[in-house]
Motif scaffolding. Structure first.
Motif, PDB file in Angstrom:
ATOM      1  N   ILE A 112      -6.112   0.033   4.267  1.00 55.00           N
ATOM      2  CA  ILE A 112      -7.164   0.377   2.972  1.00 55.00           C
ATOM      3  C   ILE A 112      -7.564   1.688   3.764  1.00 55.00           C
ATOM      4  O   ILE A 112      -8.058   2.263   2.574  1.00 55.00           O
ATOM      5  N   THR A 113      -8.069   1.963   4.872  1.00 55.96           N
ATOM      6  CA  THR A 113      -8.767   3.038   4.978  1.00 55.96           C
ATOM      7  C   THR A 113      -7.881   4.234   4.868  1.00 55.96           C
ATOM      8  O   THR A 113      -8.177   5.198   4.448  1.00 55.96           O
TER       9      THR A 113
ATOM     10  N   TYR B  59       0.799  -1.140  -0.028  1.00 58.59           N
ATOM     11  CA  TYR B  59      -0.026  -0.076   0.211  1.00 58.59           C
ATOM     12  C   TYR B  59       0.911   1.302  -0.103  1.00 58.59           C
ATOM     13  O   TYR B  59       0.277   2.351   0.277  1.00 58.59           O
TER      14      TYR B  59
ATOM     15  N   TYR C  33      -5.157   4.324   2.780  1.00 59.42           N
ATOM     16  CA  TYR C  33      -5.052   4.515   1.470  1.00 59.42           C
ATOM     17  C   TYR C  33      -6.142   5.221   0.501  1.00 59.42           C
ATOM     18  O   TYR C  33      -6.004   6.048  -0.322  1.00 59.42           O
ATOM     19  N   ARG C  34      -7.408   4.635   1.034  1.00 59.88           N
ATOM     20  CA  ARG C  34      -8.453   5.498   0.424  1.00 59.88           C
ATOM     21  C   ARG C  34      -8.786   6.983   1.023  1.00 59.88           C
ATOM     22  O   ARG C  34      -9.219   7.683  -0.047  1.00 59.88           O
TER      23      ARG C  34
ATOM     24  N   ASN D 141      -7.601  -3.698  -7.184  1.00 61.72           N
ATOM     25  CA  ASN D 141      -8.428  -2.565  -6.126  1.00 61.72           C
ATOM     26  C   ASN D 141      -8.147  -3.044  -4.850  1.00 61.72           C
ATOM     27  O   ASN D 141      -7.353  -4.225  -4.656  1.00 61.72           O
ATOM     28  N   ASP D 142      -8.282  -2.267  -3.610  1.00 56.61           N
ATOM     29  CA  ASP D 142      -7.870  -2.568  -2.219  1.00 56.61           C
ATOM     30  C   ASP D 142      -8.487  -3.854  -1.907  1.00 56.61           C
ATOM     31  O   ASP D 142      -7.588  -4.571  -0.883  1.00 56.61           O
TER      32      ASP D 142
ATOM     33  N   LYS E 270      -6.225  -6.410  -3.614  1.00 57.98           N
ATOM     34  CA  LYS E 270      -4.789  -6.651  -3.151  1.00 57.98           C
ATOM     35  C   LYS E 270      -4.618  -7.625  -1.828  1.00 57.98           C
ATOM     36  O   LYS E 270      -3.897  -8.182  -1.528  1.00 57.98           O
ATOM     37  N   ALA E 271      -5.698  -7.117  -0.819  1.00 55.10           N
ATOM     38  CA  ALA E 271      -5.749  -7.831   0.412  1.00 55.10           C
ATOM     39  C   ALA E 271      -5.912  -9.133   0.243  1.00 55.10           C
ATOM     40  O   ALA E 271      -5.400 -10.076   0.850  1.00 55.10           O
TER      41      ALA E 271
ATOM     42  N   LYS F 200      -4.869   8.745  -1.410  1.00 50.41           N
ATOM     43  CA  LYS F 200      -4.225   7.941  -2.347  1.00 50.41           C
ATOM     44  C   LYS F 200      -2.810   8.280  -2.546  1.00 50.41           C
ATOM     45  O   LYS F 200      -1.964   7.212  -2.745  1.00 50.41           O
TER      46      LYS F 200
ATOM     47  N   LYS G 249      -0.229  -4.131  -7.385  1.00 43.63           N
ATOM     48  CA  LYS G 249      -0.765  -2.827  -7.037  1.00 43.63           C
ATOM     49  C   LYS G 249      -1.841  -2.055  -7.920  1.00 43.63           C
ATOM     50  O   LYS G 249      -2.409  -1.247  -7.659  1.00 43.63           O
TER      51      LYS G 249
END
Length: 164
Positions: free
Chosen positions: A71-72, A27, A74-75, A117-118, A121-122, A78, A114
Motif C-alpha cells: 500500500i505504501t 497491487y 502503491y500510494r 481502494n487500497d 483491496k487488503a 501509482k 483492483k
C-alpha cells in the motif's frame, strides 16, 4: 542476526511466500512490477523480523507487513514501484515460478478488486484467504465490527462492478 535466525526466517518465508505473491498480484499489473514488489516486501519482512515477537501467527504478521509495504509503495507511485538495493544479505530464497495461467479464471474478479481502494483491496484479500474477522481486524488495525461493515459494503460494490 544469527545464522539460525536467518534459516528460520528463510524457511518461514518460503513456506508462506504465496501470501506475498497474491498481494503482489493485487497491487501490480505486470511481471516486472510483481517481481520488484516481491523483492521489496521480502526486504521489509527481513528488516522487521527482529521485531517479530510471536504475539500473532507468523502468517498474520507477514500479511500486515506485506500489505503495508504494498500500500505504501502503491500510494507513492501509482504506476511504478521502486525498490531499494539489499546487497548484504547472504541467503537465497527459492522462489516458486508464478504461474499466471492457473489463475486465469480469477482474472475478472481481480480486475474488479483492483478498482477498489487500497484498504478495501487488503480487506477482500484477507477475506478470500479465509481469515476470520478477528484476524482481519488485527492485520488491518481496525475493529472487528468495522471489518464486517466494510466487507458488506465491498461485496455490494463488487456486485455492481461485476454486474453493471
Amino acid at each position: 542476526m544469527s545464522q539460525k535466525t536467518e534459516h528460520t526466517f528463510v524457511a518461514l518465508l518460503e513456506k508462506h511466500q504465496n501470501i506475498v505473491h497474491k498481494i503482489c498480484r493485487l497491487y501490480t499489473n505486470d511481471q516486472a512490477a510483481h517481481n520488484d514488489l516481491f523483492q521489496e516486501i521480502t526486504i521489509q519482512l527481513w528488516k522487521a523480523y527482529p521485531k517479530f515477537r510471536g504475539d500473532a501467527k507468523f502468517s498474520t504478521w507477514m500479511y500486515r507487513v506485506a500489505l503495508n509495504t504494498a500500500i505504501t509503495l502503491y500510494r507513492k507511485s501509482k504506476r511504478k514501484i521502486k525498490t531499494q538495493e539489499f546487497e548484504n544479505v547472504a541467503f537465497k530464497i527459492k522462489a516458486e515460478e508464478y504461474d499466471d495461467t492457473t489463475e486465469k479464471q480469477l482474472s475478472v474478479m481481480y480486475a474488479a478488486i483492483k478498482e477498489l481502494n487500497d484498504i478495501d483491496k487488503a480487506l477482500v484479500f484477507l477475506y478470500l484467504e479465509d481469515k476470520n474477522y478477528s484476524e482481519i481486524s488485527d492485520t488491518l488495525g481496525i475493529s472487528e465490527v468495522n471489518a464486517r461493515v466494510k466487507m458488506n459494503r465491498i461485496k455490494k460494490k463488487l456486485r455492481s462492478i461485476l454486474n453493471p
